[in-house]
Design a protein around this motif. Structure first.
Motif, mmCIF file in Angstrom:
data_model
loop_
_atom_site.group_PDB
_atom_site.id
_atom_site.type_symbol
_atom_site.label_atom_id
_atom_site.label_comp_id
_atom_site.label_asym_id
_atom_site.label_seq_id
_atom_site.Cartn_x
_atom_site.Cartn_y
_atom_site.Cartn_z
ATOM 1 N N CYS A 339 50.689 35.054 39.215
ATOM 2 C CA CYS A 339 51.957 35.614 39.697
ATOM 3 C C CYS A 339 51.810 37.128 39.755
ATOM 4 N N ALA A 340 52.042 37.713 40.915
ATOM 5 C CA ALA A 340 51.877 39.153 41.100
ATOM 6 C C ALA A 340 53.053 39.916 40.487
ATOM 7 N N LEU A 341 52.731 41.093 39.942
ATOM 8 C CA LEU A 341 53.747 41.999 39.409
ATOM 9 C C LEU A 341 53.755 43.273 40.241
ATOM 10 N N GLY A 342 54.927 43.853 40.398
ATOM 11 C CA GLY A 342 55.043 45.144 41.067
ATOM 12 C C GLY A 342 56.281 45.856 40.592
ATOM 13 N N HIS A 369 59.768 38.091 54.366
ATOM 14 C CA HIS A 369 58.614 38.288 55.245
ATOM 15 C C HIS A 369 57.394 37.464 54.825
ATOM 16 N N GLY A 370 57.442 36.917 53.618
ATOM 17 C CA GLY A 370 56.349 36.051 53.189
ATOM 18 C C GLY A 370 55.079 36.773 52.817
ATOM 19 N N VAL A 371 55.194 37.994 52.287
ATOM 20 C CA VAL A 371 54.017 38.724 51.832
ATOM 21 C C VAL A 371 54.295 39.296 50.451
ATOM 22 N N VAL A 372 53.241 39.415 49.665
ATOM 23 C CA VAL A 372 53.350 40.039 48.353
ATOM 24 C C VAL A 372 53.044 41.516 48.523
ATOM 25 N N PRO A 373 54.007 42.404 48.239
ATOM 26 C CA PRO A 373 53.771 43.839 48.450
ATOM 27 C C PRO A 373 52.745 44.392 47.488
ATOM 28 N N PRO A 374 52.015 45.432 47.904
ATOM 29 C CA PRO A 374 50.901 45.941 47.093
ATOM 30 C C PRO A 374 51.318 47.052 46.137
ATOM 31 N N SER A 375 50.445 47.334 45.186
ATOM 32 C CA SER A 375 50.554 48.507 44.301
ATOM 33 C C SER A 375 49.229 49.253 44.400
ATOM 34 N N PRO A 376 49.021 50.047 45.454
ATOM 35 C CA PRO A 376 47.703 50.649 45.721
ATOM 36 C C PRO A 376 47.217 51.598 44.636
ATOM 37 N N THR A 385 49.151 45.742 27.461
ATOM 38 C CA THR A 385 50.061 44.795 28.112
ATOM 39 C C THR A 385 49.591 43.358 27.978
ATOM 40 N N GLY A 386 48.295 43.150 27.770
ATOM 41 C CA GLY A 386 47.774 41.786 27.711
ATOM 42 C C GLY A 386 47.772 41.094 29.058
ATOM 43 N N LEU A 387 47.786 41.850 30.141
ATOM 44 C CA LEU A 387 47.809 41.245 31.484
ATOM 45 C C LEU A 387 46.605 40.342 31.716
ATOM 46 N N GLU A 388 45.444 40.740 31.203
ATOM 47 C CA GLU A 388 44.233 39.974 31.492
ATOM 48 C C GLU A 388 44.280 38.583 30.873
ATOM 49 N N ASP A 389 45.117 38.410 29.881
ATOM 50 C CA ASP A 389 45.232 37.105 29.225
ATOM 51 C C ASP A 389 46.521 36.387 29.619
ATOM 52 N N SER A 390 47.124 36.843 30.690
ATOM 53 C CA SER A 390 48.380 36.249 31.146
ATOM 54 C C SER A 390 48.229 35.761 32.584
ATOM 55 N N PRO A 391 49.218 35.014 33.095
ATOM 56 C CA PRO A 391 49.142 34.596 34.501
ATOM 57 C C PRO A 391 49.546 35.712 35.464
ATOM 58 N N PHE A 392 49.861 36.879 34.944
ATOM 59 C CA PHE A 392 50.376 37.954 35.795
ATOM 60 C C PHE A 392 49.265 38.950 36.129
ATOM 61 N N PHE A 393 49.356 39.508 37.321
ATOM 62 C CA PHE A 393 48.377 40.506 37.757
ATOM 63 C C PHE A 393 49.070 41.483 38.699
ATOM 64 N N VAL A 394 48.453 42.633 38.883
ATOM 65 C CA VAL A 394 48.964 43.653 39.801
ATOM 66 C C VAL A 394 48.006 43.740 40.975
ATOM 67 N N ASN A 395 48.486 43.444 42.161
ATOM 68 C CA ASN A 395 47.637 43.453 43.358
ATOM 69 C C ASN A 395 47.648 44.810 44.027
ATOM 70 N N ARG A 396 46.473 45.224 44.518
ATOM 71 C CA ARG A 396 46.349 46.531 45.189
ATOM 72 C C ARG A 396 46.618 46.439 46.678
#
Length: 982
Positions: A339-342, A369-376, A385-396
């Motif tokens: 699941c993406a985070l932003g 619009h059906g797109v996941v917005p980026p965090s460049p 944050t423990g993101l690497e061990d969670s289902p969440f990630f930040v997409n570029r």
């Protein structure tokens, strides 16, 4: 396909202004491109913000922020503010007011008619604290209470409701950083509870001076380098931003039924508070955040594994980000595979009270619009944050939406103090296919000025040229979803819209008069296209056909049978009656009517003199009796009735215009008269010599037929053909009158003169062709105008071209036209269209120490007042000072300039003090221009004794009163005057 529970809320409109983007569309483009609106301020901007060189040199000063440019500009005139009042109005309230207008316009629901609630939030008002309080540049005459009223957050929602005429609840919500997301929750609950049918929800955060920068302190929440990097390894704080956004919400079932454009669906929302379960009041809580997210999931009845994106609160603080990820991990009972985070704060900064709605708008656009917005900006996750061990990630980069199910996203907003909010959004349902629309469409636009109207025309023309929306939907939206302002435009469009040939105007001719033509205007196929496309007209025509002894529809298509009087007169009546019913269905109600010959029967029927069945029976009998008479001739002569020298065997049949008459008689008699004329006349194509002595043989029989019919007094006034004046109740209910009506000359010209004597009017010809509107234009129509409803037989036009053009021109002229009723029988979609082009001007009180423009205006006004002489000059100078307007003309209206009742007390007090005349409290309402007020002053001087002791005492008392005491005294005087008048 998604199944709905009936508790969903549709997002049908949105608007906003953010750092780096002035519209929601531009905002979305910047989100996808990763364009950052937060920027470093120039030295010039810092100077204007009052930032000294000493402060800039201090350690930790960061000249960065998310500035909202142009906050000092406002369309004050559109919203009824004087420049003086606009200058002291909180810019948050001004900007939110314009945003609310655009959001409702975007939704196609600014036209009124529904219960609209307002739920709004704002940040602390630094304009009052920094710019207004104890600032000598504040316009004169304003009291502390005036400043508070113009800047109090409590008035935010009510101000929008007042200016946009919204009658649902108006509630200001304040829960710190989560405020605007809480407004959305409260609005959803209000919709489900039926408190309103439409809800406007949003927030604004503008903290002037917006180009000031900030002071970073170690351990604080503000970033040291002016960068906001949520969840990133380099995250160390947030950056302040300024912005505004609002969304328009409806119950999903209502939005789908009404054809609204749905941008996203709110599946559920939840709010709670951390309570005391955290280390401090300002600290966030894992448990509180997790509970509110899980509650929103439960209320939405969605599996958390189906959520593909979360728009996080994301403050990029060392404490906040880890707690938020921990809360999400705990709340997602069934975690998705990914699941993406932003967080929009990375682009526009932290908008404080408007942060939640900004994130909501971003998430709504994402699922739509059906797109996941980026965090460049993102490099690597913050290990805390423990993101690497969670289902969440930040997409570029921009990603396609994950999974095959409905697109779903979460939005979080957490307030300092622990008020948490979360919303679950879902993609919108697929739009229901709409049937083809009518072959012609009426497009309308309006604005507060000619310049704004032209800008609106250009914007809509560009939008239409780009395609994307059905013309029928565009027509429906602009007719039903916009506010009707003074300057107006209308055009009828077919396959494509060309706005270059539109009619424009700003008339105030509200009254409509129906004109019904007589025999001779008929033609085969008249109104046939209207019958094909307008159900109301067709139903009325069918009702008429049921009461006639022949097939009406066959007769209307048969040119030969329409030459026979026995068919012509009832056919004309049926078409004109049906057309009148269509106009009435469109909201056009005549204040008066005038028929020409048989046309008067239509007027009498609509006025209630005849029932429809009786009227049709009489007209059919009248036509049959006349059809059986010997043939005769009629001649149109370009002379007025008084200028005709008629022989005994030729009769005046009609007085049509000041220089146009019709005569009738036998063929021989009319031929001899024609040869004797020195002017060129024209023989009419008629079968009989109507309104002449040749009709005499049937009058008795016809009068007997009329006597068998119930005649009632007219409920709508109409003018008699016989007298050329208003018909009386005695005439309307006298069978003998209707016999005389068949024989006497038609006094149309005199009748039209009678109508025009009542003042300017919209003359609407309700029948085939344009005979009567042409005749009307031969009269003095100063202030009036004439329109036709159906095309001339020789015109190559569709029936809808003419009737819709008439509807548009009536609306332009100020007549009451229900534009929504034009297509009320068919379902259409409301579509997003270009917004209103606000004509913003600078209304601002500069920071203390700068050269305030307002003070210069006041000083100029005072100098003009001293240099000028006379009451008018003094009164004009007082208005200029108190309204904050540099130039006021003698005939300018006080209320159109933005004046109001509270300010009126100050105006009257100043006049009393400067001119020594005590005006009554209602004077400015009765004399709302400087010239009229000066005349009242002169009138009072002429009728009052010269400064006697009592007058001197009263004047001295008034001069010693405080503004509050004077206002109370004037209110008492006004109340006493109203009581005495009643």
């Amino acid at each position: 396909m998604t199944e709905y529970t009936g508790l969903e809320i549709a997002v049908v409109g949105m608007a906003g202004r953010f750092p780096g983007s002035s519209t929601v569309e531009e905002f979305w483009e910047n989100v996808l491109a990763g364009e950052v609106g937060v920027r470093r301020f120039t030295d010039e901007e810092l100077d204007a913000a009052g930032v000294t060189a000493q402060r800039r040199a201090e350690p930790g000063f960061v000249p960065v922020g998310g500035a909202l440019d142009g906050i000092e500009f406002f369309d004050a005139k559109l919203f009824g503010y004087s420049p003086r009042d606009a200058a002291v109005l909180d810019p948050q309230q001004r900007v939110f007011l314009e945003c609310a207008w655009h959001a409702l316009e975007h939704a196609g629901h600014l036209g009124g008619g529904a219960e609209v609630g307002v739920y709004a939030s704002a940040s602390v008002d630094t304009y009052l604290l920094r710019h207004l309080w104890n600032n000598p540049a504040v316009p004169g005459g304003l009291q502390p209470l005036d400043l508070l009223l113009a800047n109090d957050k409590d008035t935010l929602a009510s101000r929008v409701a007042y200016h946009l005429d919204l009658t649902g609840p108006a509630i200001t919500v304040q829960t710190a950083c989560s405020s605007s997301l809480v407004t959305i929750h409260v609005a959803c609950q209000a919709l489900l509870g039926r408190d309103c049918d439409i809800a406007l929800a949003g927030g604004v955060s503008i903290r002037p001076p917006v180009h000031e920068g900030y002071q970073h302190t170690e351990g604080g929440i503000l970033a040291a380098d002016g960068r906001c990097l949520p969840f990133d390894v380099d995250a160390h704080g947030v950056v302040a931003g300024n912005g505004v956004a609002a969304v328009v919400l409806r119950r999903l079932e209502d939005a789908m039924a009404d054809g609204d454009t749905i941008h996203a669906v709110v599946k559920g929302t939840a709010v709670n508070n951390d309570g005391a379960g955290k280390v401090g009041f300002t600290a966030p809580s894992v448990n509180g955040q997790a509970r509110v997210i899980r509650a929103a999931h439960d209320l939405s009845e969605v599996d958390s594994s189906t959520i593909g994106y979360v728009e996080a609160h994301g403050t990029a603080t060392p404490l906040g980000d880890p707690i938020e990820v921990a809360a999400l991990t705990q709340a997602f009972v069934h975690p998705p595979s990914a699941c993406a985070l932003g967080s929009v704060k990375a682009l526009i900064g932290h908008l404080d009270a408007a942060a939640g709605v900004a994130g909501f708008v971003k998430a709504a656009l994402a699922v739509g619009h059906g797109v996941v917005p980026p965090s460049p900006y993102f490099t690597a996750p913050n290990p805390e944050t423990g993101l690497e061990d969670s289902p969440f990630f930040v997409n570029r980069e921009v990603l396609p939406w994950p999974g095959d199910g409905p697109r779903r996203a979460g939005v979080s907003g957490f307030g300092m103090g622990g008020t948490n909010a979360h919303a679950v959004l879902e993609e919108p349902p697929s739009p229901e296919p709409m049937p083809p629309g009518r072959s012609r469409h009426l497009l309308v636009l309006s604005a507060a000025s000619e310049q704004a109207l032209e800008q609106s025309r250009k914007r809509l023309a560009e939008h239409l040229a780009a395609g994307g929306h059905e013309l029928a939907d565009v027509s429906h939206t602009v007719r039903t979803g916009r506010r009707a302002l003074r300057h107006r435009l209308a055009v009828v469009a077919g396959d494509r819209a060309d706005l270059t040939g539109a009619w424009t105007g700003s008339g105030d001719r509200r009254d409509v008069v129906f004109l019904f033509p007589g025999q001779g205007s008929q033609y085969a196929g008249m109104a046939s296209q209207l019958a094909d496309e307008e159900p109301v007209f067709r139903a009325a025509l069918d009702e008429c056909a049921a009461h006639l002894p022949f097939d009406l529809h066959e007769v209307l298509a048969d040119a030969e049978r329409l030459t026979r009087t026995k068919y012509t007169q009832p056919a004309l009546f049926a078409v004109e009656y049906s057309l009148a019913k269509l106009w009435q269905h469109w909201g056009v109600r005549p204040v008066a009517m005038l028929g020409h010959s048989v046309g008067e029967y239509v007027a009498a029927c609509l006025a209630g003199v005849f029932g429809l069945r009786d009227a049709l029976g009489l007209v059919a009998a009248r036509g049959a009796l006349m059809d059986a008479l010997p043939a005769g001739a009629m001649l149109s002569v370009p002379l007025g009735a008084a200028d005709l020298d008629l022989p005994p065997d030729v009769c005046l049949a009609a007085s049509n215009a000041p220089n146009l008459s019709t005569v009738a008689g036998t063929f021989e008699a009319v031929g001899r008269f024609e040869e004797s004329l020195a002017v060129t006349s024209r023989r009419l194509h008629t079968s009989h010599a109507f309104h002449s002595s040749m009709i005499d043989p049937v009058l008795g029989e016809f009068a007997a037929l009329v006597s068998e019919v119930e005649l009632r007094e007219p409920r709508i006034p109409f003018v008699s053909n016989v007298s050329g004046t208003w018909i009386t109740d005695a005439e309307a209910t006298d069978p003998g009158y209707w016999a005389r009506h068949a024989r006497a000359a038609v006094r149309f010209s005199e009748g039209l003169t009678t109508i025009l004597a009542n003042g300017p009017a919209n003359l609407l010809e309700v029948g085939p062709g344009n005979v009567l509107s042409t005749l009307a234009r031969q009269h003095d129509l100063t202030g009036s105008a004439a329109y036709g409803s159906l095309r001339h037989p020789r015109e190559d036009k569709h029936d809808l071209d003419t009737v819709l053009a008439a509807a548009g021109r009536l609306w332009i002229a100020g007549a009451d036209v229900d534009l929504g009723a034009l297509t009320a029988d068919e379902r259409r979609r409301r579509v997003p269209l270009p917004g209103y082009p606000f004509e913003r001007a600078r209304h601002w009180v500069d920071l203390p120490g700068t050269a305030p423009r307002e003070a210069e205006v006041v000083e100029e006004a005072r100098e003009r007042e001293v240099a000028a002489t006379g009451d008018l000059a003094v009164i004009t100078g007082i208005w200029q000072e108190l309204l904050g307007i540099a130039s006021i003309a003698p005939d300018d209206d006080y209320f159109e300039l933005g004046g109001h009742s509270l300010l009126a007390t100050q105006v009257l007090a100043r006049i009393t003090a400067d001119l020594g005349v005590v005006l009554p409290a209602a004077a400015i309402f009765e004399a709302p221009t400087p010239a009229k007020l000066a005349a009242r002053v002169e009138q009072l001087r002429a009728h009052e004794p010269e400064q006697d002791d009592e007058f001197a005492r009263l004047l001295a008392e008034i001069r010693d009163m405080s503004p509050e005491e004077l206002r109370a005294e004037l209110d008492r005087e006004r109340d006493a005057q109203e009581i005495s008048q009643s």
